[in-house]
Design an enzyme around this catalytic site. Structure first.
Site, short mmCIF file in Angstrom:
data_model
loop_
_atom_site.label_atom_id
_atom_site.label_comp_id
_atom_site.label_asym_id
_atom_site.label_seq_id
_atom_site.Cartn_x
_atom_site.Cartn_y
_atom_site.Cartn_z
N CYS A 85 0.80 -1.23 0.04
CA CYS A 85 0.05 0.09 -0.07
C CYS A 85 0.85 1.13 -0.11
CB CYS A 85 -1.08 -0.05 1.03
SG CYS A 85 -2.48 1.26 1.18
N HIS A 198 -3.48 -5.87 1.33
CA HIS A 198 -2.53 -6.14 2.36
C HIS A 198 -2.55 -7.55 2.66
CE1 HIS A 198 -2.18 -1.99 4.05
NE2 HIS A 198 -3.21 -1.51 2.97
N GLU A 200 -0.61 -8.86 4.97
CA GLU A 200 -0.44 -9.00 6.50
C GLU A 200 -1.68 -8.94 7.29
OE1 GLU A 200 -0.64 -4.51 5.99
OE2 GLU A 200 -0.14 -6.11 4.71
#
Length: 231
Positions: A85, A198, A200
């Site tokens: 991002c 994302h 994560e």
């Protein structure tokens, strides 16, 4: 393996990225934007957020942070680097990856789960996926539309440097207006990857859309182990 996670003023997802590294078996090392060394890490993650408040342009000030003076030459020398991002925006502003990220075409902030098609599994961050595999992870951004001139886009396509593409809706539209539905790209060497979604936030069942994001972190851990074994 020691994976550095950079924190800039305004970073939001640095702790999430560090947690993902630990959850997948690595040692997360905190790197501050003002640091003048990389602390001997084996790879680096530039996390999501709003570095320096996104003043001027997203990532435009972060590229001049002291840590980047060390990271840029290290990345050019082969150090694995993942920009997520805002981290992707920093990579383009630093000219480690081509193109730019601009305002979403619908002018609204996205916070949705998205399906991505894996197009390149030869990078340091994607070897644990399969070519053509569909993964679902989180997308949250206001300026996530990847753009570049036709010459650059054609080169990315021809050289296989597109790593992920967005799925499209019934009208053929992707979530943010990215040219050619590009969600993530890599450099020629395959050690640098940038994407807007994302991973994560998709590392364990029950939290987020699933566990499809784990492959990023397990891939780089295997890459660094293999590199150490052949050094």
């Amino acid at each position: 393996m020691r994976i550095g996670v950079v924190t800039f003023p305004g970073s939001l997802d640095d702790r999430d990225a560090a947690r993902a590294v630990r959850a997948c078996g690595g040692e997360a090392v905190s790197l501050w934007h003002g640091d003048d060394d990389l602390k001997g890490v084996d790879a680096v993650i530039l996390p999501g957020g709003f570095s320096y408040g996104d003043y001027l342009r997203c990532g435009a000030i972060a590229r001049f942070a002291p840590i980047m003076d060390k990271l840029v030459p290290a990345a050019k020398g082969g150090l694995p680097v993942l920009g997520i991002c805002n981290g992707f925006q920093v990579l383009t502003e630093s000219h480690l990856l081509p193109g730019a990220l601009i305002r979403n075409d619908h002018r609204k902030f996205n916070c949705i789960d998205v399906d991505l098609t894996v197009e390149n599994t030869s990078t340091a961050w994607t070897s644990d996926y399969e070519q053509g595999q569909t993964i679902r992870i989180v997308l949250k951004n206001g300026e996530g539309a990847f753009v570049a001139d036709d010459k650059t886009l054609d080169r990315l396509e021809k050289e296989g440097l597109v790593v992920f593409r967005y799925g499209v809706d019934e009208h053929g539209r992707n979530p943010n207006g990215s040219y050619r539905n590009i969600a993530g790209i890599t450099n020629e060497r395959g050690n640098i990857v940038g994407l807007m979604p994302h991973p994560e936030h998709a590392i364990e069942a029950g939290y987020g859309p699933g566990v499809d994001g784990r492959g990023f972190f397990t891939s780089v851990l295997k890459h660094t182990l293999e590199s150490a074994a052949t050094a």
